[in-house]
Enzyme design. Structure first.
Site, PDB file in Angstrom:
ATOM      1  N   PHE B  11      17.846  34.305  43.840  1.00 49.36           N
ATOM      2  CA  PHE B  11      17.254  33.383  44.806  1.00 49.36           C
ATOM      3  C   PHE B  11      16.011  34.033  45.408  1.00 49.36           C
ATOM      4  O   PHE B  11      15.750  33.959  46.600  1.00 49.36           O
ATOM      5  CB  PHE B  11      18.284  33.018  45.882  1.00 49.36           C
ATOM      6  CG  PHE B  11      18.063  31.671  46.522  1.00 49.36           C
ATOM      7  CD1 PHE B  11      17.780  30.548  45.747  1.00 49.36           C
ATOM      8  CD2 PHE B  11      18.147  31.521  47.902  1.00 49.36           C
ATOM      9  CE1 PHE B  11      17.576  29.306  46.337  1.00 49.36           C
ATOM     10  CE2 PHE B  11      17.952  30.276  48.503  1.00 49.36           C
ATOM     11  CZ  PHE B  11      17.666  29.173  47.718  1.00 49.36           C
ATOM     12  N   GLY B  12      15.276  34.705  44.523  1.00 49.38           N
ATOM     13  CA  GLY B  12      13.951  35.207  44.889  1.00 49.38           C
ATOM     14  C   GLY B  12      12.952  34.081  44.697  1.00 49.38           C
ATOM     15  O   GLY B  12      13.288  32.906  44.811  1.00 49.38           O
ATOM     16  N   LYS B  64      17.261  31.027  53.583  1.00 43.89           N
ATOM     17  CA  LYS B  64      16.605  32.124  52.859  1.00 43.89           C
ATOM     18  C   LYS B  64      15.233  32.413  53.475  1.00 43.89           C
ATOM     19  O   LYS B  64      14.848  33.569  53.666  1.00 43.89           O
ATOM     20  CB  LYS B  64      16.467  31.731  51.390  1.00 43.89           C
ATOM     21  CG  LYS B  64      15.879  32.811  50.492  1.00 43.89           C
ATOM     22  CD  LYS B  64      16.859  33.939  50.198  1.00 43.89           C
ATOM     23  CE  LYS B  64      16.219  34.963  49.270  1.00 43.89           C
ATOM     24  NZ  LYS B  64      17.131  36.073  48.955  1.00 43.89           N
ATOM     25  N   THR B 100      17.377  36.183  37.687  1.00 44.31           N
ATOM     26  CA  THR B 100      17.369  37.533  38.265  1.00 44.31           C
ATOM     27  C   THR B 100      16.502  38.461  37.399  1.00 44.31           C
ATOM     28  O   THR B 100      15.917  38.037  36.410  1.00 44.31           O
ATOM     29  CB  THR B 100      18.794  38.139  38.282  1.00 44.31           C
ATOM     30  OG1 THR B 100      19.171  38.462  36.928  1.00 44.31           O
ATOM     31  CG2 THR B 100      19.824  37.178  38.856  1.00 44.31           C
ATOM     32  N   SER B 122      15.521  32.967  32.686  1.00 48.33           N
ATOM     33  CA  SER B 122      14.120  33.386  32.686  1.00 48.33           C
ATOM     34  C   SER B 122      14.055  34.910  32.628  1.00 48.33           C
ATOM     35  O   SER B 122      12.980  35.492  32.666  1.00 48.33           O
ATOM     36  CB  SER B 122      13.415  32.886  33.957  1.00 48.33           C
ATOM     37  OG  SER B 122      13.944  33.539  35.101  1.00 48.33           O
ATOM     38  N   LYS B 124      14.276  38.420  30.910  1.00 50.35           N
ATOM     39  CA  LYS B 124      13.896  38.796  29.556  1.00 50.35           C
ATOM     40  C   LYS B 124      14.757  39.859  28.857  1.00 50.35           C
ATOM     41  O   LYS B 124      15.033  39.726  27.666  1.00 50.35           O
ATOM     42  CB  LYS B 124      12.425  39.249  29.547  1.00 50.35           C
ATOM     43  CG  LYS B 124      11.456  38.134  29.883  1.00 50.35           C
ATOM     44  CD  LYS B 124      10.033  38.627  30.122  1.00 50.35           C
ATOM     45  CE  LYS B 124       9.791  39.107  31.519  1.00 50.35           C
ATOM     46  NZ  LYS B 124       9.724  38.067  32.557  1.00 50.35           N
ATOM     47  N   ALA B 153       5.875  31.472  31.074  1.00 49.11           N
ATOM     48  CA  ALA B 153       6.427  30.601  32.128  1.00 49.11           C
ATOM     49  C   ALA B 153       6.920  29.298  31.497  1.00 49.11           C
ATOM     50  O   ALA B 153       7.632  29.342  30.493  1.00 49.11           O
ATOM     51  CB  ALA B 153       5.380  30.364  33.222  1.00 49.11           C
ATOM     52  N   GLU B 208       3.105  43.869  41.193  1.00 43.59           N
ATOM     53  CA  GLU B 208       4.192  44.329  42.049  1.00 43.59           C
ATOM     54  C   GLU B 208       3.910  45.724  42.588  1.00 43.59           C
ATOM     55  O   GLU B 208       3.035  46.428  42.066  1.00 43.59           O
ATOM     56  CB  GLU B 208       5.502  44.332  41.239  1.00 43.59           C
ATOM     57  CG  GLU B 208       5.926  42.912  40.882  1.00 43.59           C
ATOM     58  CD  GLU B 208       7.063  42.900  39.874  1.00 43.59           C
ATOM     59  OE1 GLU B 208       8.088  43.535  40.156  1.00 43.59           O
ATOM     60  OE2 GLU B 208       6.910  42.247  38.822  1.00 43.59           O
ATOM     61  N   LYS B 223       8.352  40.030  25.915  1.00 48.08           N
ATOM     62  CA  LYS B 223       8.022  38.653  25.508  1.00 48.08           C
ATOM     63  C   LYS B 223       7.687  38.589  24.018  1.00 48.08           C
ATOM     64  O   LYS B 223       8.124  37.675  23.301  1.00 48.08           O
ATOM     65  CB  LYS B 223       6.859  38.140  26.352  1.00 48.08           C
ATOM     66  CG  LYS B 223       7.229  37.945  27.826  1.00 48.08           C
ATOM     67  CD  LYS B 223       5.991  37.734  28.685  1.00 48.08           C
ATOM     68  CE  LYS B 223       6.363  37.387  30.132  1.00 48.08           C
ATOM     69  NZ  LYS B 223       5.182  37.393  31.020  1.00 48.08           N
TER      70      LYS B 223
END
Lengths: 336, 336
Positions: B11-12, B64, B100, B122, B124, B153, B208, B223
């Protein structure tokens, strides 16, 4: 391995290319999908060759190449003079493949579905005029009705709109969907008048002797109508606003060039609205395609802009779409 | 209409965007597909909120947003401290959604499949390291295992390779699959050193704080590995040759510019071979993308070259892929 029985309607350039791919990639289809195909009939304008055990495609291609028509093939095969409706009814097959230009083919597509046969088509008018009727019949019977090769040859824009983007709402599609007009406009960029450019295209076999379908925007209009049906729901070609490239002048091309642009025949598809007309596009736009390429820009609420670009014409390029659908139909039938 | 029960892991940013799309487009999913979704659990790093009748997504998003964690939501909901494996086992759901970054998520993906649940991811690493195992389990159970959002995406390259081009043999894929490196290289085109460009990207939230996954090429490598699995068959990331952009200098960017080129982190996928490295690409190449766009050039035997270009990052752009898969999973389950 039981062969999937195919009934091939149309043995012109695309029909032959389809037969060639089925022949040449037989081992690939077997290894990759566990599928074996058996072409039980081939129809051209001269007649229908029918052999339930399966036609030798190599021979069929040789006969067509040598004599120009299947009806010459009388020493080995029976040649029937069925109408397509009769052929669909008589011939036992699992998948009917339409690579003809028959404007009334929707009638025998429906007959095929009602008879429990899947349909794969590269023929556009059935979809551009009878989308709802065909899709409803296919759904009712739970049968594949597939048409990847109707738009952008084998470039999988139909798969993309049908099977991808399920959560997105499409807002607009802008696309170059006809390669003949791109060729003519490219020649006009170099200063040729429309008529000269058209004759050059005809000389090279890029435009047909009767070029109306391309240069009047009808072909692009059919394709744009099909995209509308997928993205927004049913519509028919009668509702499309279509203007071709006949009135484009070298002067207009020149003016576009001066602005860093060019002119392409652009299909625009929005909810309830299909238009095809020549438009200026920036040279760095994905729509400024050259040669036999087509391109589509798809705008959606979540993704923003998506571009798909690839072959929009060509024989094995179109056969790619037909054969992809034949494989899907076969896998779909096996699953049912 | 019975709601399809969804169990959301993560739930990011992407998880929240997925919940937002499920909430905002509820009417669209019902009208278009006859589907209603019921999110029965949401897990973040603080705990698992579980309500079989369905969680109020609007409230969940508010909690959240306000407290930064779901475990703060104790007045209305029970918060459990399940591990993902326990949650998969305990919580009755039809579709498990993994958004996640859990590197070991393949374990609970497998547990979900064995428990008869479809999986949408999603995330990888499960695919980049355990593709065969996961796909075999999904096939054996005849359950959807879908992963559109792992590559580009929501831009539907996975659908395109999985469901399109069935008759074609892919020969090569070349692609830009990581947007953070594109941003950094674009900055370096303007004369910045790698470190400066990276800090700028971090300042804008594009890279990041721990940027290794992006700048070392690992994300693109994951990917590319997934694309190999689809186009050529199973391989793992361990076999990929990956070099990131850390050693690219402004001088190299300058030299490329002088030749009418730029530098992008290019993934190349051929049969048995996955490489990721910075390469020069002509400015008019489909791979000379900017901003958050990704692009892939797919070369096949029949079609020649096909380009798909679209968002490769972004929250609702990634949610697009997740939700598209959730819809496919639901439709697939209804069909079975």
């Amino acid at each position: 391995m039981k062969g999937i029985r195919l009934s091939l309607f149309g043995f012109g350039n695309v029909g032959k290319a389809t037969a060639e791919v089925l022949l040449e990639k037989e081992a690939f289809f077997r290894e990759r999908y566990g599928l074996k195909f058996r072409v039980v009939s081939i129809a051209d304008t001269s007649g229908v060759v029918w052999l339930p055990e399966g036609i030798d495609l190599k021979e069929a291609l040789m006969v067509k190449e040598t004599f120009g028509k299947l009806s010459a093939w009388t020493n080995d095969y029976e040649v029937y003079s069925f109408t397509p409706e009769e052929a669909v009814k008589e011939i036992d097959a699992e998948v009917v493949i339409d690579v003809t230009n028959d404007r009334n083919a929707h009638e025998w597509h429906l007959a095929a579905l009602k008879d429990g046969k899947a349909v794969v088509t590269s023929n556009k008018p059935p979809l551009a005029f009878h989308y709802s009727e065909l899709m409803e019949e296919a759904e009712r019977r739970n049968l594949p009705y597939l048409f990847e090769a109707t738009v952008m040859a084998g470039t999988p824009i139909i798969t993309l709109l049908r099977d991808g983007l399920k959560g997105d709402t499409v807002e607009r599609i802008e696309a170059v969907l006809n390669a003949t007009t791109t060729f003519i406009l490219s020649q006009m960029e170099r200063g040729l008048e429309f008529e000269e450019a058209l004759r050059k295209a005809q000389g090279l076999g890029i435009a047909e002797r009767d070029p109306g379908g391309d240069v009047l925007g009808i072909d692009a209009g059919y394709k744009a109508t099909i995209l509308h049906c997928l993205a927004f729901g049913p519509i028919t070609f009668d509702e499309a606003e279509v203007r071709g490239i006949v009135e484009v002048t070298p002067g207009e091309m020149e003016r576009a060039k001066g602005k860093g642009k060019t002119v392409r025949l652009i299909a625009r598809v929005e909810n309830g609205k299909v238009t095809v007309e020549p438009r200026e596009v920036p040279l760095n736009s994905p729509l400024a395609v050259e040669s036999h390429e087509n391109a589509a820009m798809i705008r959606t609420d979540l993704l923003g802009e998506l571009v798909i670009r690839g072959a929009g014409a060509g024989l094995k390029e179109t056969a790619s779409g037909v054969v992809s659908d034949v494989i899907k139909a076969a896998l779909g039938l096996r699953r049912n």
